[in-house]
Write a protein that holds these residues in place. Structure first.
Motif, mmCIF file in Angstrom:
data_model
loop_
_atom_site.group_PDB
_atom_site.id
_atom_site.type_symbol
_atom_site.label_atom_id
_atom_site.label_comp_id
_atom_site.label_asym_id
_atom_site.label_seq_id
_atom_site.Cartn_x
_atom_site.Cartn_y
_atom_site.Cartn_z
ATOM 1 N N ALA A 79 3.349 -14.239 13.805
ATOM 2 C CA ALA A 79 2.058 -14.596 14.376
ATOM 3 C C ALA A 79 1.899 -16.111 14.314
ATOM 4 C CB ALA A 79 0.925 -13.922 13.616
ATOM 5 N N ARG A 88 0.577 -12.558 18.327
ATOM 6 C CA ARG A 88 1.421 -11.836 17.384
ATOM 7 C C ARG A 88 2.552 -11.203 18.178
ATOM 8 N NH1 ARG A 88 1.761 -6.493 16.452
ATOM 9 N NH2 ARG A 88 -0.065 -5.977 17.678
ATOM 10 N N HIS A 95 1.288 -9.973 21.689
ATOM 11 C CA HIS A 95 -0.103 -9.554 21.811
ATOM 12 C C HIS A 95 -1.016 -10.700 21.382
ATOM 13 C CE1 HIS A 95 1.704 -5.537 21.854
ATOM 14 N NE2 HIS A 95 2.403 -5.961 20.818
ATOM 15 N N ASN A 96 -2.129 -10.891 22.085
ATOM 16 C CA ASN A 96 -3.118 -11.881 21.681
ATOM 17 C C ASN A 96 -3.850 -11.374 20.441
ATOM 18 O OD1 ASN A 96 -2.652 -13.718 23.786
ATOM 19 N ND2 ASN A 96 -3.930 -12.525 25.166
ATOM 20 N N VAL A 97 -4.194 -12.305 19.559
ATOM 21 C CA VAL A 97 -4.990 -11.976 18.377
ATOM 22 C C VAL A 97 -6.115 -12.989 18.259
ATOM 23 C CG1 VAL A 97 -3.118 -10.855 17.116
ATOM 24 C CG2 VAL A 97 -3.497 -13.287 16.810
ATOM 25 N N GLU A 98 -7.117 -12.648 17.495
ATOM 26 C CA GLU A 98 -8.250 -13.534 17.258
ATOM 27 C C GLU A 98 -7.793 -14.709 16.392
ATOM 28 O OE1 GLU A 98 -11.692 -15.295 17.483
ATOM 29 O OE2 GLU A 98 -11.367 -13.378 18.523
ATOM 30 N N LEU A 102 -6.533 -14.910 12.276
ATOM 31 C CA LEU A 102 -5.188 -15.340 11.899
ATOM 32 C C LEU A 102 -5.249 -16.563 10.984
ATOM 33 C CD1 LEU A 102 -2.162 -15.068 11.965
ATOM 34 C CD2 LEU A 102 -2.143 -16.199 14.192
ATOM 35 N N THR A 122 -2.094 -6.206 8.817
ATOM 36 C CA THR A 122 -2.434 -5.909 10.215
ATOM 37 C C THR A 122 -1.487 -6.588 11.205
ATOM 38 O OG1 THR A 122 -4.048 -7.706 10.215
ATOM 39 C CG2 THR A 122 -4.872 -5.496 9.732
ATOM 40 N N GLY A 125 0.829 -4.535 13.357
ATOM 41 C CA GLY A 125 0.326 -3.721 14.459
ATOM 42 C C GLY A 125 0.339 -2.251 14.087
#
Length: 189
Positions: A79, A88, A95-98, A102, A122, A125
Motif C-alpha cells: 500500500a 493497495r 485498489h484505491n484506499v482512503e 493508510l 485490512t 483485503g
C-alpha cells in the motif's frame, strides 16, 4: 562401621543428563542457523526479483505474485500514498484506499511490526480473514515520493523471531523503497 556411598552412579547419570541437554541445545542452534540462512537467501532473492522488474506494473506483480512463492508465505500486499491518492496492491489487483486511513496505519508502524493475529491487517483485503501471522513493514521515501506499507501474511500461526527477523524485513522494506525511488525519480535531475 562406616558405610560407603556410591557417588559414581549418580555422577554418571548427571553427566549423561547434561550431555543430552547440551546436544539438544546444539541441534536447536543448528536448526536456527539453517532457518536464518534460508530466510536471508529468500529475502535476497525477493529483492533481486524486484530489481529486475521492467516497469511499475511489473514491480507490483513481482511483489504481490512472486514474493509469496519466493518467501514461502501466503499473502503479500503493498500500500502506498502517492501525492493525494492512496492505493493497495495484492494478488487481486490494485485498489484505491482512503489516504487518511493508510497514513494512520503507516504512523502506527515503526520500521517493522511482527505479530500473531486472529484476523490479518485490512491491507490484505479479502484474505485478511485467513491471516494468522503477519509482518507489516514501513516504506519510507522522502517527500514528495510515496510512503507506505508492505504486509506479509501467513495462514498458520508462526513463532516470530523478533530481532533477526525484523532486521531482514527492514532490509526488504528499505530495498523496495530504493527501487520505488529509482522508478519515480528522473536520474537526470
Amino acid at each position: 562401621m562406616a558405610r560407603v556411598i556410591p557417588f559414581q552412579d549418580h555422577a554418571l547419570a548427571r553427566l549423561r543428563e547434561r550431555l543430552g541437554a547440551a546436544e539438544e541445545a546444539n541441534q536447536d542452534l543448528i536448526a536456527f542457523a539453517r532457518g536464518h540462512s534460508g530466510a536471508v537467501a529468500a529475502i535476497h532473492e525477493a529483492v533481486l526479483a524486484a530489481m529486475e522488474a521492467d516497469s511499475v506494473d511489473d514491480l507490483l506483480h513481482v511483489v504481490t505474485q512472486e514474493w509469496p512463492l519466493i518467501l514461502g508465505i501466503d499473502a503479500v500486499a503493498l500500500a502506498l500514498v502517492v501525492g493525494d491518492k492512496a492505493f493497495r496492491a495484492d494478488c487481486n489487483g490494485v485498489h484505491n484506499v482512503e489516504k487518511q486511513l493508510l497514513l494512520r496505519s503507516i504512523e502506527q508502524v515503526n520500521g517493522v511490526a511482527m505479530r500473531t493475529v486472529e484476523r490479518g491487517h485490512t491491507l490484505f483485503g479479502p484474505a485478511c480473514d485467513l491471516i494468522r501471522a503477519e509482518a507489516i513493514i514501513r516504506i519510507d521515501c522522502e517527500p514528495p515520493l510515496p510512503v507506505g506499507l508492505i504486509a506479509l501474511g501467513q495462514r498458520s500461526e508462526q513463532t516470530l523471531d523478533g530481532h533477526h527477523g525484523s532486521e531482514l524485513l527492514m532490509f526488504l522494506g528499505r530495498s523496495l523503497a530504493a527501487i520505488i525511488r529509482r522508478w519515480l525519480v528522473d536520474p537526470t535531475d
